[in-house]
Write a protein that holds these residues in place. Structure first.
Motif, PDB file in Angstrom:
ATOM      1  N   GLY A  50       0.799  -1.219   0.000  1.00  0.00           N
ATOM      2  CA  GLY A  50       0.000   0.000   0.000  1.00  0.00           C
ATOM      3  C   GLY A  50       0.831   1.268   0.000  1.00  0.00           C
ATOM      4  N   THR A  51       2.119   1.141   0.279  1.00  0.00           N
ATOM      5  CA  THR A  51       2.994   2.309   0.237  1.00  0.00           C
ATOM      6  C   THR A  51       3.124   2.797  -1.200  1.00  0.00           C
ATOM      7  OG1 THR A  51       4.265   1.594   2.167  1.00  0.00           O
ATOM      8  CG2 THR A  51       5.370   3.109   0.662  1.00  0.00           C
ATOM      9  N   GLN A  68       5.808   4.539  -7.856  1.00  0.00           N
ATOM     10  CA  GLN A  68       5.622   3.126  -7.598  1.00  0.00           C
ATOM     11  C   GLN A  68       4.656   2.867  -6.460  1.00  0.00           C
ATOM     12  OE1 GLN A  68       9.803   2.130  -7.047  1.00  0.00           O
ATOM     13  NE2 GLN A  68       9.854   1.296  -9.111  1.00  0.00           N
ATOM     14  N   VAL A  69       3.923   1.769  -6.621  1.00  0.00           N
ATOM     15  CA  VAL A  69       3.026   1.287  -5.579  1.00  0.00           C
ATOM     16  C   VAL A  69       3.577  -0.063  -5.114  1.00  0.00           C
ATOM     17  CG1 VAL A  69       0.692   0.494  -5.036  1.00  0.00           C
ATOM     18  CG2 VAL A  69       1.026   2.506  -6.490  1.00  0.00           C
ATOM     19  N   VAL A  70       3.668  -0.218  -3.799  1.00  0.00           N
ATOM     20  CA  VAL A  70       4.232  -1.428  -3.204  1.00  0.00           C
ATOM     21  C   VAL A  70       3.118  -2.430  -2.919  1.00  0.00           C
ATOM     22  CG1 VAL A  70       5.487  -2.341  -1.206  1.00  0.00           C
ATOM     23  CG2 VAL A  70       6.100  -0.089  -2.159  1.00  0.00           C
ATOM     24  N   GLU A  81       7.552  -3.487  -6.203  1.00  0.00           N
ATOM     25  CA  GLU A  81       7.377  -2.060  -6.482  1.00  0.00           C
ATOM     26  C   GLU A  81       6.987  -1.924  -7.952  1.00  0.00           C
ATOM     27  OE1 GLU A  81      10.936  -0.733  -3.393  1.00  0.00           O
ATOM     28  OE2 GLU A  81      11.275  -0.622  -5.558  1.00  0.00           O
ATOM     29  N   GLN A  82       5.733  -1.564  -8.210  1.00  0.00           N
ATOM     30  CA  GLN A  82       5.200  -1.476  -9.578  1.00  0.00           C
ATOM     31  C   GLN A  82       5.080  -0.022  -9.983  1.00  0.00           C
ATOM     32  OE1 GLN A  82       3.950  -4.085 -11.868  1.00  0.00           O
ATOM     33  NE2 GLN A  82       4.167  -2.280 -13.171  1.00  0.00           N
ATOM     34  N   GLN A  88       7.421  -1.146 -15.846  1.00  0.00           N
ATOM     35  CA  GLN A  88       8.576  -1.485 -15.019  1.00  0.00           C
ATOM     36  C   GLN A  88       8.139  -1.913 -13.627  1.00  0.00           C
ATOM     37  OE1 GLN A  88       9.890   0.196 -12.138  1.00  0.00           O
ATOM     38  NE2 GLN A  88      11.700  -1.098 -12.043  1.00  0.00           N
ATOM     39  N   PHE A  89       8.798  -2.957 -13.107  1.00  0.00           N
ATOM     40  CA  PHE A  89       8.604  -3.326 -11.707  1.00  0.00           C
ATOM     41  C   PHE A  89       9.885  -3.931 -11.168  1.00  0.00           C
ATOM     42  CE2 PHE A  89       7.571  -7.340 -13.783  1.00  0.00           C
ATOM     43  CZ  PHE A  89       8.156  -8.285 -12.956  1.00  0.00           C
ATOM     44  N   SER A  90      10.024  -3.865  -9.857  1.00  0.00           N
ATOM     45  CA  SER A  90      11.130  -4.519  -9.159  1.00  0.00           C
ATOM     46  C   SER A  90      10.561  -5.322  -8.006  1.00  0.00           C
ATOM     47  CB  SER A  90      12.129  -3.486  -8.612  1.00  0.00           C
ATOM     48  OG  SER A  90      12.759  -2.803  -9.661  1.00  0.00           O
TER      49      SER A  90
END
Length: 144
Positions: A50-51, A68-70, A81-82, A88-90
């Motif tokens: 939600g971060t 990014q949304v976690v 992290e999107q 891109q995401f990690s």
């Protein structure tokens, strides 16, 4: 899409590692590679799923901004992290090795441009990103 990853065994229990990575206010902020990570603003939350964060990263004089949304596809084991502007995401993937060791893998997928620019990105970007991941993992080990 281009995929890049790096892994390291961290001498800490999975819960300790998770708590550092999920804590965007203090722990996660402390391990970001410098000077490439210029700014991280927390837009919402600050701990775990939600971060929302805004990152500014500069590599070879080129700044990129991420929103990014976690999320936690596997709670306590995978932090994702999107980016909200691109595909891109990690992910930070945690696997317990023992009660006192955790293997941490940072995995990322990012879109690639078309044409000659895309060829250059495919050639150089994996090495650059992998070096950043190795630095972040070293920072994590040092922080613990």
């Amino acid at each position: 899409m281009l995929a890049v990853q790096a892994s390291k065994i961290i001498n800490a229990p999975i819960e300790t590692v998770y708590n550092i990575l999920a804590d965007y206010e203090t722990g996660h902020r402390a391990i970001l590679p410098q000077p490439q990570f210029k700014q991280m603003d927390i837009l919402k939350g600050g701990y775990g799923a939600g971060t929302e964060i805004r990152l500014i990263v500069e590599v070879y004089g080129q700044q990129t901004e991420y929103h990014q949304v976690v999320s936690e596809p596997v709670p306590g084991r995978v932090i994702r992290e999107q980016d909200q502007l691109t595909a891109q995401f990690s992910e930070f993937r945690l696997e317990p090795i023992s009660k006192t060791q955790t293997q941490v893998t940072i995995y990322s997928e990012m879109p690639v441009s078309s044409g000659i620019k895309g060829m250059v990105e495919r050639w150089f970007q994996p090495g650059i990103v992998r070096r950043l991941f190795h630095q972040e993992l070293a920072n994590l080990a040092g922080y613990i």
